[in-house]
Scaffold this active site. Sequence first.
Site, mmCIF file in Angstrom:
data_model
loop_
_atom_site.group_PDB
_atom_site.id
_atom_site.type_symbol
_atom_site.label_atom_id
_atom_site.label_comp_id
_atom_site.label_asym_id
_atom_site.label_seq_id
_atom_site.Cartn_x
_atom_site.Cartn_y
_atom_site.Cartn_z
ATOM 1 N N ARG A 89 -3.720 45.208 46.808
ATOM 2 C CA ARG A 89 -2.865 44.261 46.090
ATOM 3 C C ARG A 89 -1.399 44.646 46.265
ATOM 4 O O ARG A 89 -1.069 45.760 46.677
ATOM 5 C CB ARG A 89 -3.213 44.243 44.597
ATOM 6 N N GLY A 166 -0.193 41.762 39.897
ATOM 7 C CA GLY A 166 -0.345 42.217 41.277
ATOM 8 C C GLY A 166 -1.325 41.303 41.981
ATOM 9 O O GLY A 166 -2.478 41.186 41.549
ATOM 10 N N GLY A 177 -4.679 39.869 40.240
ATOM 11 C CA GLY A 177 -4.185 38.994 39.176
ATOM 12 C C GLY A 177 -3.293 39.700 38.178
ATOM 13 O O GLY A 177 -2.265 40.254 38.547
ATOM 14 N N ILE A 178 -3.717 39.697 36.897
ATOM 15 C CA ILE A 178 -2.846 40.195 35.830
ATOM 16 C C ILE A 178 -3.596 41.194 34.955
ATOM 17 O O ILE A 178 -4.825 41.207 34.894
ATOM 18 C CB ILE A 178 -2.303 39.039 34.951
ATOM 19 N N CYS A 195 4.436 50.901 37.686
ATOM 20 C CA CYS A 195 5.156 49.982 38.579
ATOM 21 C C CYS A 195 6.452 50.592 39.100
ATOM 22 O O CYS A 195 7.372 49.864 39.475
ATOM 23 C CB CYS A 195 5.410 48.647 37.892
#
Length: 239
Positions: A89, A166, A177-178, A195
């Site tokens: 991702r 991502g 996704g999230i 991050c």
Amino acid sequence: MSPADRDAISISFLPKPGTEPVEWKISDELVDYEDALTAMDEQVKRIIAGEAREQVWLLEHPPIYTAGKRADDSDLVAPDRFPVYRTGRGGQHTYHGPGQRVAYVMLDLKRRHQDVRAFVSALEAWLINTLWHYHIRGERREDRVGVWVKRPERGEGVEDKISAIGIRLRKWVTFHGISFNVEPELDHFSGIVPCGISEHGVTSLVDLGIPVTMAENDTVLRAEFEKIFGPTMQVEPVS
């Protein structure tokens, strides 16, 4: 007007007429990260082949650190704390674990709109509107993906991340996704620089004083998802 309305994107991600509802699948038990990737990969292949509906899969993982394509090894502060998985991702290091809702979003953008940046903005708007249901103002940032909450009680300019994003695409079908922090153990984030951003913290709904259950929040996520991406249909997870 919600905060997301103020930042509303001009591109709709509602499906083209005749598109079947998105499958909405919830796993109640913890799902091993590698098992989830295998299942997601298979679903994406079937969507590309026209053999399956689009799908959003909601789940929780056992504690794990994952590293995206842009992950810097120096951001892995405690590499022996939990398993570390390098994934395809986008993004950098993040944490997944119990109390955090992960949503794998598998949508065919050819049926919607073929614009990756706008898709990310739509995901952010989905999460911002979900937070606004609890009267929490979530905000997006031009220089960092995700959804952020200001914490003025801790000082001017202090803000925490409550949701990470991502994604990856294959033939215009999205996957990954999230992640949305409902009630994870926030100390588990201290083993990484989430991050790659060290100057801000991490928060959750419960940390912000919202005593909501995972199931209650899933209902809100579904309602706000449908406003942006169209109708869903509940399906049972396959063991």
